[in-house]
Write a protein that holds these residues in place. Structure first.
Motif, PDB file in Angstrom:
ATOM      1  N   TYR A  61      -2.700   3.732  -8.088  1.00 13.63           N
ATOM      2  CA  TYR A  61      -3.609   2.630  -7.757  1.00 13.63           C
ATOM      3  C   TYR A  61      -4.574   2.377  -8.918  1.00 13.63           C
ATOM      4  CZ  TYR A  61      -7.013  -0.253  -5.332  1.00 13.63           C
ATOM      5  OH  TYR A  61      -7.850  -1.281  -4.980  1.00 13.63           O
ATOM      6  N   LEU A  73      -6.113  -0.198   2.387  1.00 20.22           N
ATOM      7  CA  LEU A  73      -5.946  -1.426   1.608  1.00 20.22           C
ATOM      8  C   LEU A  73      -5.826  -2.659   2.479  1.00 20.22           C
ATOM      9  CD1 LEU A  73      -3.328  -0.159  -1.045  1.00 20.22           C
ATOM     10  CD2 LEU A  73      -5.821  -0.298  -1.303  1.00 20.22           C
ATOM     11  N   GLU A  74      -5.397  -2.497   3.720  1.00 22.99           N
ATOM     12  CA  GLU A  74      -5.121  -3.647   4.573  1.00 22.99           C
ATOM     13  C   GLU A  74      -5.931  -3.575   5.871  1.00 22.99           C
ATOM     14  OE1 GLU A  74      -0.960  -3.663   5.293  1.00 22.99           O
ATOM     15  OE2 GLU A  74      -0.403  -3.949   3.173  1.00 22.99           O
ATOM     16  N   ARG A 116      -1.911   2.203   2.572  1.00 20.54           N
ATOM     17  CA  ARG A 116      -1.994   0.957   3.335  1.00 20.54           C
ATOM     18  C   ARG A 116      -3.207   0.926   4.284  1.00 20.54           C
ATOM     19  NH1 ARG A 116       2.895   0.612   5.008  1.00 20.54           N
ATOM     20  NH2 ARG A 116       3.567  -0.921   3.461  1.00 20.54           N
ATOM     21  N   SER A 161       5.636   1.615  -4.926  1.00 24.55           N
ATOM     22  CA  SER A 161       5.982   1.501  -3.497  1.00 24.55           C
ATOM     23  C   SER A 161       5.306   2.603  -2.684  1.00 24.55           C
ATOM     24  CB  SER A 161       7.504   1.572  -3.325  1.00 24.55           C
ATOM     25  OG  SER A 161       8.132   0.498  -4.009  1.00 24.55           O
ATOM     26  N   HIS A 198      -6.133  -1.439  10.706  1.00 22.39           N
ATOM     27  CA  HIS A 198      -5.874  -0.003  10.868  1.00 22.39           C
ATOM     28  C   HIS A 198      -7.121   0.733  11.369  1.00 22.39           C
ATOM     29  CE1 HIS A 198      -1.893  -0.081   8.903  1.00 22.39           C
ATOM     30  NE2 HIS A 198      -2.430  -1.031   8.134  1.00 22.39           N
ATOM     31  N   GLN A 257       1.511   1.830  -2.260  1.00 25.14           N
ATOM     32  CA  GLN A 257       1.247   0.790  -1.272  1.00 25.14           C
ATOM     33  C   GLN A 257       1.439   1.308   0.160  1.00 25.14           C
ATOM     34  OE1 GLN A 257       0.052  -2.300  -1.764  1.00 25.14           O
ATOM     35  NE2 GLN A 257      -0.147  -1.815  -3.953  1.00 25.14           N
ATOM     36  N   ALA A 258       2.470   2.122   0.354  1.00 24.49           N
ATOM     37  CA  ALA A 258       2.740   2.636   1.703  1.00 24.49           C
ATOM     38  C   ALA A 258       1.716   3.700   2.121  1.00 24.49           C
ATOM     39  CB  ALA A 258       4.148   3.214   1.754  1.00 24.49           C
TER      40      ALA A 258
END
Length: 591
Positions: A581, A508-509, A505, A498, A512, A501-502
């Protein structure tokens, strides 16, 4: 037909002249051999009776004692030697008895032949002139034909019996009992390792072990009469023993079927047939069952691995088919470590205890549910789940609120059970290991509050196992120390995942402020920076770029992640995120 039964045929009018070895009278006649050659040893076979009219023997008209006394001494000596050699040859060849036809060349059975038969223990009978050799041959042939028909009928009946036994819940035990009943003795099943796995009569267990060792010794000596994969018959301390090896399709040994009966009055062919038929049927049954167990074990390992990766709830339907109702949460996860062979034995003991599988392999052979393990103490019934359950080295009972889930992967054996059963299960595993003679058996345990948090509990159980074998500081037994543990071992996997991922982020996404290509480049740079122990020069060399390029990328990473890489706290957070990761994405180019 036996020799005694032939002599008892009223229509043949045969008269026993010399009793000889009475055992021969009880043996079955293999064939009738007619000869007039005195030296006919090479033409005879064991189990035959030999018929002759003494055509090649000197003719003495008067066989009375007075006539013999008045005969030429040299001629009589030659005649005596001839009769002695004739009888000796028959005995050496295994002839059961000799029939002498009178009334054609010799009026009575020669005295020298009677004396030789008496000396060597060969049964000798007189055949009157009204009885032809063809009459005797016809009688024996008809008997052999009738016996052959009965033999085939009995053989088919035995096959049906053994097939039915093989379909029973306890196929090896049922077959062993049927073999013993059919031969009028006792029977046993022995593992490839030499263990007496099952025996029809408890008092014969020691004898079964001895007979199995004798069979192995005869094979090692290269006895030509004993062939593996066929029924081998041999004598042992007055008993007729038959052994037949079980093999699978690849000729791997599965065990040894033994049948033992009193030598006196036992039909060797009947014993051989029963043992061979039983071995043939069990070879198929055991091999198929072992294949099913291999497939089950592989499926259990796959499902257990899936649960360790966080798919517990999604695999619940499959798990219920493999183990029964799932344990209620919270769930205790136990991780068992040891030698590969020892873990296999514990796995099989648990499968047997749970009553989930019909047959389990222990020691390289099939293990039947409900049969006592020969290595266990029959008086220890504390683990019995039901009155029919085995008294062997069981591991765990089935709890009232669900199953014990078990499977092996990553060189460990794993158990899942409801939390209130965890401590008791750990003690039962230890007790089973002790009964099985397992020297090294480490156990780690952790608790998952729900099926969704199983992944974390797996990692904690593995850590608990590792810590239980480690001293606080270096230099203790095992060579490691708790102080030497990797920092990632101190963080629960669910928390690490968790956090990763936070924290990452923005890399990764989308959305942003960085394109996909830029995010990939920055993520790879962050990973190399961590691997290079935060050294910019080493990072540049690893990536094949100038150090200023690395500095610019790190500044961009600070901006996106909102961290200060000159701060030790933020460096540690980056390290933990990148380590998680890399662990969870081993195929990623950034890993």
């Amino acid at each position: 037909m036996t020799v005694r039964e032939l002599l008892a045929e009223d229509a043949l009018h045969l008269q026993l002249v010399v009793l000889g070895n009475s055992v021969n009278l009880e043996r079955s006649i293999y064939w009738v051999h007619i000869t007039e050659v005195v030296d006919s040893t090479e033409f005879c076979e064991p189990g035959e009776i030999l018929l002759t009219i003494g055509l090649d023997m000197p003719q003495i008209e008067d066989h009375s004692a007075q006539a013999v006394a008045n005969a030429d001494p040299q001629e009589m000596a030659r005649f005596n030697r001839m009769c002695d050699a004739f009888v000796t040859g028959m005995v050496d060849a295994g002839v059961l008895a000799c029939g002498f036809g009178v009334g054609m060349r010799h009026p009575t059975v020669p005295r020298a032949l009677i004396e030789a038969a008496s000396r060597h223990g060969l049964p000798l009978f007189e055949i009157p002139i009204e009885t032809t050799f063809q009459d005797i041959s016809r009688t024996v042939s008809q008997s052999i034909a009738d016996e052959g028909h009965c033999f085939l009928r009995d053989s088919y009946s035995l096959q049906r019996t053994f097939i039915a036994a093989a379909k029973s819940p306890d196929p090896i035990h049922a077959t062993v009992i049927d073999v013993a009943d059919s031969i009028g003795g006792w029977a046993a099943f022995v593992t490839p390792a030499g263990e007496v796995w099952d025996v029809s009569h408890s008092g014969a267990r020691g004898m079964a072990r001895t007979v199995a060792l004798t069979y192995r010794a005869l094979h090692q000596l290269g006895d030509d009469n004993l062939a593996p994969s066929h029924a081998s018959v041999f004598d042992h301390e007055g008993s007729l023993c038959c052994a037949a090896e079980l093999h699978d399709a690849s000729q791997r040994p599965l065990g040894l079927m033994l049948g033992v009966a009193p030598e006196q009055g036992t039909d060797e062919m009947a014993v051989r047939t029963a043992v061979m038929n039983a071995a043939d049927v069990l070879s198929v049954t055991v091999a198929q069952a072992m294949l099913r167990q291999i497939q089950l074990r592989s499926l259990r390992a796959t499902v257990m691995r899936g649960m360790a990766n966080g798919l517990g709830r999604g695999l619940s339907d499959v798990a219920a088919e493999l183990w029964g109702p799932l344990p209620h949460a919270p769930v205790a996860v136990l991780c068992v470590d040891g030698e590969a062979e020892d873990l296999t034995r514990l796995y099989e003991a648990q499968a047997l205890s749970a009553g989930l599988d019909g047959i389990e392999g222990i020691g390289g052979i099939s293990r039947i549910s409900g049969m006592a393990d020969p290595r266990s103490d029959p008086s220890d019934a504390t683990m019995a789940r039901t009155p029919q359950a085995t008294q062997g080295p069981q591991v765990a009972q089935r709890p009232d609120d669900g199953s014990v889930l078990f499977g092996d992967f990553d060189n460990k054996l794993w158990f899942l059970v409801s939390q209130n059963e965890g401590a008791g299960l750990r003690e039962r595993i230890k007790a089973a290991a002790q009964r099985l003679g397992i020297q090294r058996c480490g156990i780690g345990m952790a608790t998952a509050t729900s099926w969704e948090t199983l992944r974390s509990a797996y990692a904690e159980a593995r850590l608990d196992l590792q810590m239980s074998a480690m001293p606080l500081s270096a230099g203790g037994p095992g060579g490691g120390a708790i102080a030497d543990l990797d920092i990632m071992h101190l963080i629960a996997p669910r928390v690490a995942e968790s956090f990763c991922q936070a924290f990452l982020r923005p890399l990764l996404e989308d959305g942003h402020g960085a394109t996909g290509t830029t995010r990939h480049t920055l993520l790879r740079t962050a990973s190399s920076f961590v691997i290079s122990s935060f050294n910019i020069t080493t990072t540049a060399q690893r990536l094949g770029v100038h150090r200023h390029t690395v500095e610019n990328r790190l500044a961009r990473i600070e901006q996106l992640l909102g961290v200060d890489l000159a701060n030790a706290h933020d460096l540690m957070r980056l390290y933990l995120a990148i380590e998680e990761y890399t662990r969870s994405h081993p195929d990623s180019p950034a890993a």
